[in-house]
Design a protein around this motif. Structure first.
Motif, PDB file in Angstrom:
ATOM      1  N   VAL A 106       0.838  -1.201   0.000  1.00 45.07           N
ATOM      2  CA  VAL A 106       0.000   0.000   0.000  1.00 45.07           C
ATOM      3  C   VAL A 106       0.873   1.251   0.000  1.00 45.07           C
ATOM      4  O   VAL A 106       0.625   2.199  -0.756  1.00 45.07           O
ATOM      5  N   ARG A 129      -4.808  -3.624  -8.753  1.00 45.46           N
ATOM      6  CA  ARG A 129      -6.105  -4.188  -8.364  1.00 45.46           C
ATOM      7  C   ARG A 129      -5.982  -5.242  -7.261  1.00 45.46           C
ATOM      8  O   ARG A 129      -6.750  -5.210  -6.299  1.00 45.46           O
ATOM      9  N   ARG A 132      -5.657  -3.521  -4.008  1.00 42.62           N
ATOM     10  CA  ARG A 132      -6.946  -2.943  -3.606  1.00 42.62           C
ATOM     11  C   ARG A 132      -7.818  -4.006  -2.954  1.00 42.62           C
ATOM     12  O   ARG A 132      -8.424  -3.778  -1.905  1.00 42.62           O
ATOM     13  N   GLU A 133      -7.869  -5.185  -3.545  1.00 38.01           N
ATOM     14  CA  GLU A 133      -8.695  -6.257  -2.999  1.00 38.01           C
ATOM     15  C   GLU A 133      -8.177  -6.724  -1.641  1.00 38.01           C
ATOM     16  O   GLU A 133      -8.964  -6.969  -0.725  1.00 38.01           O
ATOM     17  N   ALA A 135      -6.442  -4.940   0.470  1.00 33.59           N
ATOM     18  CA  ALA A 135      -6.518  -3.851   1.451  1.00 33.59           C
ATOM     19  C   ALA A 135      -7.943  -3.551   1.898  1.00 33.59           C
ATOM     20  O   ALA A 135      -8.150  -2.766   2.826  1.00 33.59           O
ATOM     21  N   GLU A 136      -8.902  -4.182   1.278  1.00 34.81           N
ATOM     22  CA  GLU A 136     -10.327  -3.936   1.561  1.00 34.81           C
ATOM     23  C   GLU A 136     -10.650  -3.954   3.055  1.00 34.81           C
ATOM     24  O   GLU A 136     -11.387  -3.105   3.544  1.00 34.81           O
ATOM     25  N   ALA A 142      -8.167   2.576   4.064  1.00 29.15           N
ATOM     26  CA  ALA A 142      -9.460   2.999   3.515  1.00 29.15           C
ATOM     27  C   ALA A 142      -9.311   4.175   2.554  1.00 29.15           C
ATOM     28  O   ALA A 142      -9.921   4.179   1.474  1.00 29.15           O
ATOM     29  N   TRP A 144      -6.702   5.014   0.805  1.00 26.72           N
ATOM     30  CA  TRP A 144      -6.039   4.524  -0.400  1.00 26.72           C
ATOM     31  C   TRP A 144      -7.049   3.799  -1.288  1.00 26.72           C
ATOM     32  O   TRP A 144      -7.086   4.006  -2.503  1.00 26.72           O
ATOM     33  N   CYS A 145      -7.879   2.967  -0.688  1.00 26.93           N
ATOM     34  CA  CYS A 145      -8.893   2.226  -1.442  1.00 26.93           C
ATOM     35  C   CYS A 145      -9.875   3.182  -2.115  1.00 26.93           C
ATOM     36  O   CYS A 145     -10.244   2.983  -3.288  1.00 26.93           O
ATOM     37  N   ASP A 146     -10.287   4.215  -1.399  1.00 29.91           N
ATOM     38  CA  ASP A 146     -11.208   5.202  -1.973  1.00 29.91           C
ATOM     39  C   ASP A 146     -10.581   5.900  -3.176  1.00 29.91           C
ATOM     40  O   ASP A 146     -11.232   6.096  -4.206  1.00 29.91           O
ATOM     41  N   PHE A 148      -8.155   4.750  -5.092  1.00 31.71           N
ATOM     42  CA  PHE A 148      -8.073   3.760  -6.170  1.00 31.71           C
ATOM     43  C   PHE A 148      -9.417   3.654  -6.883  1.00 31.71           C
ATOM     44  O   PHE A 148      -9.481   3.679  -8.111  1.00 31.71           O
ATOM     45  N   ASP A 149     -10.492   3.534  -6.113  1.00 29.45           N
ATOM     46  CA  ASP A 149     -11.831   3.394  -6.698  1.00 29.45           C
ATOM     47  C   ASP A 149     -12.186   4.595  -7.567  1.00 29.45           C
ATOM     48  O   ASP A 149     -12.767   4.443  -8.654  1.00 29.45           O
TER      49      ASP A 149
END
Length: 158
Positions: A106, A129, A132-133, A135-136, A142, A144-146, A148-149
């Motif tokens: 991450v 990807r 991202r999966e 790190a969910e 969170a 970082w995931c946002d 990425f999305d």
């Protein structure tokens, strides 16, 4: 370099090493004795960093993640093209994930996401990807995931 990739996928270590050595030797020869202006346009962007990226990819197929990451770190520091450096950093993040270091993955991927705000690269997003999966379920990732999305949605729209 394609031969090296094929040999790595087939888990043929000696042929992989030989193919990488050949690619490096040919690169050195071309840089020493051939004019860049005479090279085909598609070949002008190939450099030692790109060979290192392919070698790192092969090393990851042999699950030598530390060596692959070290090669990419060196390639990133020598890379002159931002797009290539960003892809190398994304690959490094992916290899960190494959080695079991989600936190390191991450962190390595953070500057990749920043770069993707100005660079458009679906390939780089695909490389990230799996991170991202993974790190969910990690609250610290969170944001970082946002991000990425958001970038992924933007890539789909374009």
């Amino acid at each position: 370099m394609r031969e090296a990739q094929t040999r790595a996928i087939l888990r043929d270590r000696s042929s992989f090493d030989r193919a990488i050595a050949t690619a490096r030797r040919e690169m050195d020869y071309a840089l020493s004795f051939e004019s860049l202006d005479e090279a085909p346009v598609w070949l002008r962007s190939v450099n030692h960093s790109e060979v290192a990226h392919h070698e790192a990819r092969g090393l990851s197929d042999f699950e030598e993640f530390d060596r692959a990451i070290a090669l990419l770190d060196k390639a990133i520091s020598e890379q002159v093209h931002e797009r290539n450096a960003t892809m190398s950093r994304a690959s490094s993040a992916f290899y960190r994930l494959r080695s079991g270091d989600l936190g390191g993955a991450v962190e390595e991927a953070r500057p990749v996401l920043r770069a993707l705000h100005s660079l458009s690269s679906a390939r780089t997003l695909r490389e990230l990807r799996p991170i991202r999966e993974a790190a969910e379920q990690r609250p610290a990732a969170a944001g970082w995931c946002d991000e990425f999305d958001t970038l992924e949605r933007k890539a789909v729209i374009l």
